[in-house]
Design a protein around this motif. Sequence first.
Motif, mmCIF file in Angstrom:
data_model
loop_
_atom_site.group_PDB
_atom_site.id
_atom_site.type_symbol
_atom_site.label_atom_id
_atom_site.label_comp_id
_atom_site.label_asym_id
_atom_site.label_seq_id
_atom_site.Cartn_x
_atom_site.Cartn_y
_atom_site.Cartn_z
ATOM 1 N N ALA A 1 0.838 -1.210 0.000
ATOM 2 C CA ALA A 1 0.000 0.000 0.000
ATOM 3 C C ALA A 1 0.867 1.253 0.000
ATOM 4 N N ALA A 2 1.930 1.227 0.811
ATOM 5 C CA ALA A 2 2.824 2.394 0.871
ATOM 6 C C ALA A 2 3.533 2.591 -0.465
ATOM 7 N N ALA A 3 3.869 1.486 -1.121
ATOM 8 C CA ALA A 3 4.543 1.576 -2.421
ATOM 9 C C ALA A 3 3.610 2.211 -3.450
ATOM 10 N N LYS A 4 2.346 1.798 -3.407
ATOM 11 C CA LYS A 4 1.374 2.367 -4.352
ATOM 12 C C LYS A 4 1.206 3.865 -4.105
ATOM 13 N N GLN A 5 1.139 4.223 -2.809
ATOM 14 C CA GLN A 5 0.983 5.641 -2.457
ATOM 15 C C GLN A 5 2.195 6.435 -2.943
ATOM 16 N N ALA A 6 3.397 5.872 -2.714
ATOM 17 C CA ALA A 6 4.628 6.568 -3.134
ATOM 18 C C ALA A 6 4.639 6.748 -4.652
ATOM 19 N N ALA A 7 4.187 5.713 -5.364
ATOM 20 C CA ALA A 7 4.149 5.802 -6.831
ATOM 21 C C ALA A 7 3.206 6.925 -7.253
ATOM 22 N N SER A 8 2.045 6.976 -6.628
ATOM 23 C CA SER A 8 1.074 8.017 -6.982
ATOM 24 C C SER A 8 1.627 9.402 -6.659
ATOM 25 N N ASP A 9 2.277 9.538 -5.480
ATOM 26 C CA ASP A 9 2.848 10.838 -5.100
ATOM 27 C C ASP A 9 3.902 11.283 -6.111
ATOM 28 N N MET A 10 4.766 10.358 -6.470
ATOM 29 C CA MET A 10 5.859 10.732 -7.378
ATOM 30 C C MET A 10 5.308 11.078 -8.755
ATOM 31 N N LEU A 11 4.433 10.222 -9.263
ATOM 32 C CA LEU A 11 3.863 10.493 -10.596
ATOM 33 C C LEU A 11 3.006 11.756 -10.573
ATOM 34 N N GLY A 12 2.472 12.076 -9.383
ATOM 35 C CA GLY A 12 1.663 13.278 -9.238
ATOM 36 C C GLY A 12 2.493 14.551 -9.162
ATOM 37 N N GLY A 13 3.816 14.444 -9.259
ATOM 38 C CA GLY A 13 4.628 15.659 -9.367
ATOM 39 C C GLY A 13 5.506 15.959 -8.172
ATOM 40 N N GLN A 14 5.720 14.970 -7.286
ATOM 41 C CA GLN A 14 6.551 15.198 -6.101
ATOM 42 C C GLN A 14 7.930 15.757 -6.458
ATOM 43 N N PHE A 15 8.516 15.277 -7.540
ATOM 44 C CA PHE A 15 9.818 15.777 -7.977
ATOM 45 C C PHE A 15 9.715 16.478 -9.327
ATOM 46 N N GLY A 16 8.568 17.054 -9.594
ATOM 47 C CA GLY A 16 8.363 17.763 -10.863
ATOM 48 C C GLY A 16 8.576 16.827 -12.034
ATOM 49 N N ALA A 17 9.213 17.355 -13.077
ATOM 50 C CA ALA A 17 9.414 16.565 -14.290
ATOM 51 C C ALA A 17 10.272 15.331 -14.022
ATOM 52 N N ALA A 18 11.128 15.398 -12.990
ATOM 53 C CA ALA A 18 12.027 14.269 -12.705
ATOM 54 C C ALA A 18 11.249 13.011 -12.326
ATOM 55 N N SER A 19 10.019 13.171 -11.819
ATOM 56 C CA SER A 19 9.252 11.970 -11.480
ATOM 57 C C SER A 19 7.997 11.802 -12.348
ATOM 58 N N ALA A 20 8.044 12.342 -13.554
ATOM 59 C CA ALA A 20 6.954 12.102 -14.515
ATOM 60 C C ALA A 20 6.954 10.637 -14.945
ATOM 61 N N LYS A 21 8.126 10.008 -14.851
ATOM 62 C CA LYS A 21 8.257 8.560 -15.080
ATOM 63 C C LYS A 21 8.923 7.957 -13.857
#
Length: 424
Positions: free
Chosen positions: A160-180
């Motif tokens: 569950a935490a992994a899924k949340q982290a994936a959503s946070d990152m893809l949602g722009g946590q690191f800007g363009a660096a986490s678009a993928k």
Amino acid sequence: MKIMLVGNGGREHALAWKLSQSPILREMILAPGSDAMAVYGRCVAVAADDVAGLVQLAALEQPDLVVIGPEVALAAGLVDQLAELEILAFGPSAAAAKLEASKAFTKDFCQRHNIPTARSKTVATDMAAHAYLETLPGPYVLKADGLAAGKGVVITDELAAAKQAASDMLGGQFGAASAKLVIEEFLSGEEASLFVLCDGTSAVPLVGAQDHKRAFDDDQGPNTGGMGCYSPAPVLDALMTAKVMDEIITPTLRGMKQEGAPFVGVLYAGLMIDQTGPKLIEYNVRFGDPEAQVLMRRLQSDLLPVLLACANGSLADVPALHWDERPAACVVMATKGYPGKVEKGSKISGLERAAATSNVEIFHAGTKQDETGQWLANGGRVLNISAMGDDLAEAVNHCYAAVDLIDWPEGFCRRDIGRRALTN
Ligand SMILES: Nc1ncnc2c1ncn2[C@@H]1O[C@H](COP(=O)(O)OP(=O)(O)O)[C@@H](O)[C@H]1O
Ligand SMILES: [Mg+2]
């Protein structure tokens, strides 16, 4: 020779210290350098990530070689722009710097060239991320594709935490660096780093090093840029180094050349080593910080002609490097609160006394001097205390003897640097 060194951290202080010992050095320009580095040359106030400013400075100064410490300007094409001015640089082109600047690129590259690494998938949507995570056993490893200053990796046991982290990152946590994201299989084993000098075709391995990433003793607390390190890395003996060269580095250099982006500079391979052999965790395209500090302490050969040979493609003609057999260690002193927000400006005393202790060199990672000459902390990581010893325990003891002479109530360091190697 006239060189221009880009950067202002402890890594660049160590490079400047080493390069300043070269008999062929005539002049060093430091961009921007620091108060502590001003003893080696002329500091010019151009930030290490200001590509346009750095190019302008190089055009004006016409150095024989530009040596670039940090990665940001490399990924932004500093070396390409210097090449247009026919100025030699030790560092990769933007295309070759993708080995660090895009973890997705590197994963695909490893697959194309059969380089051992963790199984992975690159994803750009929550749905794809969650679906792939569900196929993995955990722990889950998620990585922002782009440069995230060492903060873009999440490892967790919980789906569950992994899924949340994936959503946070893809949602722009690191800007363009986490678009993928790269999501990959968890590797166990022993982690070590190998640094290899490259001229696009040839490669010369340096000695290995191991660092301590967590902020506090016993590998507790948050990840940092590195709280200390030592060299050699017992796990990277001559046999293992040869294996890494054969299975990982040589195919990388060959592949990059084939793909039209020959790699020049220092290739820093982050490795996980177990009974099955070495696997690539990631590449960086510059020296590690604080690993450069221990490598520079152990290197006996003149560094300058070697960096020049990398830049002009003649590395194969350079005689074998000589290394001090003795281990080196480095203890990082940081402002309390690092890697979080820190107060700048606390007073540091006793540096001269500490630097005078046997075998010790102090590299400044983030200090400045006020008008009275008083040293002040000027960032998170502040001082790198390095020492050599007949064995690692002695090197580490020298470091801590110097640390204990430094009067800086607002600072802290780990007290267990090297312990992992000492207790093995
Ligand atoms: N597949 C993996 N399995 C186990 N640990 C990993 C894996 N990938 C990364 N790590 C750990 O996470 C750290 C950071 O990952 P890395 O790929 O080096 O990213 P960066 O240095 O850009 O933050 C590594 O030093 C390693 O300790
Ligand atoms: Mg890393």
